[in-house]
Design a protein around this motif. Sequence first.
Motif, PDB file in Angstrom:
ATOM      1  N   ASP A   1       0.808  -1.216   0.000  1.00 19.26           N
ATOM      2  CA  ASP A   1       0.000   0.000   0.000  1.00 19.26           C
ATOM      3  C   ASP A   1       0.845   1.273   0.000  1.00 19.26           C
ATOM      4  OD1 ASP A   1      -2.473  -1.319   0.025  1.00 19.26           O
ATOM      5  OD2 ASP A   1      -2.357  -1.629   2.180  1.00 19.26           O
TER       6      ASP A   1
ATOM      7  N   LYS B   1      -7.631   4.390  12.567  1.00 16.29           N
ATOM      8  CA  LYS B   1      -8.788   4.004  13.374  1.00 16.29           C
ATOM      9  C   LYS B   1      -8.381   3.706  14.811  1.00 16.29           C
ATOM     10  CE  LYS B   1     -11.872   1.215  11.252  1.00 16.29           C
ATOM     11  NZ  LYS B   1     -12.272   0.021  10.483  1.00 16.29           N
TER      12      LYS B   1
ATOM     13  N   ILE C   1      -4.226   0.435  12.955  1.00 15.79           N
ATOM     14  CA  ILE C   1      -5.184   0.017  11.932  1.00 15.79           C
ATOM     15  C   ILE C   1      -5.610   1.271  11.187  1.00 15.79           C
ATOM     16  CG2 ILE C   1      -7.466  -0.967  11.524  1.00 15.79           C
ATOM     17  CD1 ILE C   1      -7.006  -2.786  13.893  1.00 15.79           C
TER      18      ILE C   1
ATOM     19  N   GLU D   1      -7.846   3.018   8.103  1.00 16.23           N
ATOM     20  CA  GLU D   1      -9.086   2.814   7.362  1.00 16.23           C
ATOM     21  C   GLU D   1      -8.810   2.701   5.863  1.00 16.23           C
ATOM     22  OE1 GLU D   1     -13.242   5.244   6.729  1.00 16.23           O
ATOM     23  OE2 GLU D   1     -12.078   5.568   8.540  1.00 16.23           O
ATOM     24  N   GLY D   2      -9.236   1.590   5.275  1.00 15.35           N
ATOM     25  CA  GLY D   2      -9.115   1.383   3.835  1.00 15.35           C
ATOM     26  C   GLY D   2      -7.780   0.830   3.363  1.00 15.35           C
ATOM     27  N   LEU D   3      -6.840   0.565   4.256  1.00 16.10           N
ATOM     28  CA  LEU D   3      -5.524   0.055   3.860  1.00 16.10           C
ATOM     29  C   LEU D   3      -5.256  -1.295   4.500  1.00 16.10           C
ATOM     30  CD1 LEU D   3      -3.361   3.268   4.184  1.00 16.10           C
ATOM     31  CD2 LEU D   3      -4.478   2.377   2.168  1.00 16.10           C
ATOM     32  N   ASN D   4      -4.378  -2.072   3.863  1.00 16.69           N
ATOM     33  CA  ASN D   4      -3.973  -3.402   4.329  1.00 16.69           C
ATOM     34  C   ASN D   4      -5.185  -4.316   4.510  1.00 16.69           C
ATOM     35  OD1 ASN D   4      -1.988  -5.241   4.933  1.00 16.69           O
ATOM     36  ND2 ASN D   4      -1.931  -4.752   7.105  1.00 16.69           N
ATOM     37  N   LYS D   5      -6.062  -4.336   3.490  1.00 16.73           N
ATOM     38  CA  LYS D   5      -7.272  -5.157   3.548  1.00 16.73           C
ATOM     39  C   LYS D   5      -6.968  -6.602   3.162  1.00 16.73           C
ATOM     40  CE  LYS D   5     -10.977  -1.956   2.867  1.00 16.73           C
ATOM     41  NZ  LYS D   5     -12.223  -1.749   2.174  1.00 16.73           N
ATOM     42  N   HIS D   6      -7.589  -7.525   3.888  1.00 17.26           N
ATOM     43  CA  HIS D   6      -7.476  -8.940   3.590  1.00 17.26           C
ATOM     44  C   HIS D   6      -8.845  -9.581   3.728  1.00 17.26           C
ATOM     45  CE1 HIS D   6      -3.106  -9.257   3.373  1.00 17.26           C
ATOM     46  NE2 HIS D   6      -3.107  -8.256   4.235  1.00 17.26           N
TER      47      HIS D   6
ATOM     48  N   GLU E   1     -14.057  -8.594   4.044  1.00 20.52           N
ATOM     49  CA  GLU E   1     -12.797  -7.864   3.992  1.00 20.52           C
ATOM     50  C   GLU E   1     -12.567  -7.170   5.329  1.00 20.52           C
ATOM     51  OE1 GLU E   1     -12.370  -5.158   0.775  1.00 20.52           O
ATOM     52  OE2 GLU E   1     -11.563  -6.714  -0.522  1.00 20.52           O
TER      53      GLU E   1
ATOM     54  N   GLU F   1      -9.488  -4.992   7.834  1.00 25.16           N
ATOM     55  CA  GLU F   1      -8.244  -4.234   7.805  1.00 25.16           C
ATOM     56  C   GLU F   1      -7.322  -4.775   8.892  1.00 25.16           C
ATOM     57  OE1 GLU F   1     -10.588  -1.068   8.551  1.00 25.16           O
ATOM     58  OE2 GLU F   1     -10.904  -0.505   6.474  1.00 25.16           O
TER      59      GLU F   1
END
Length: 103
Positions: free
Chosen positions: A19, A27, A37, A39-44, A60, A62
């Motif tokens: 990313d 967050k 954590i 928001e919107g990044l490093n989603k799995h 999904e 984070e």
Amino acid sequence: MSIARIRKNDTVIVTHGNDAGRTGTVKSVDPKKGTAIVEGLNKHKKAMRRTQTTEGGLVEIELPIRLCKLMPYDAEAKKGSRVATAEKDGKKARKLKASGKVL
């Protein structure tokens, strides 16, 4: 660490990893583990079992990112910025080095 570099609700930019170059809002921060954590990044994707309250399936989520890979984002300079200490109304405050803006 004498002053926290990244805190909750800060806008940060990712410097390393998949990313890299993307921005998001923090967050939560875990200072003991050194992670945050964003928001919107490093989603799995995670497989969730169906329960009475959730539908289940692939969800999904984070995952935490190491703090060493994050930098506070300076919107005026449009880049990541280091943080310095400054005084604001007689209290310690964080100041972005790129633009001098107090967080």
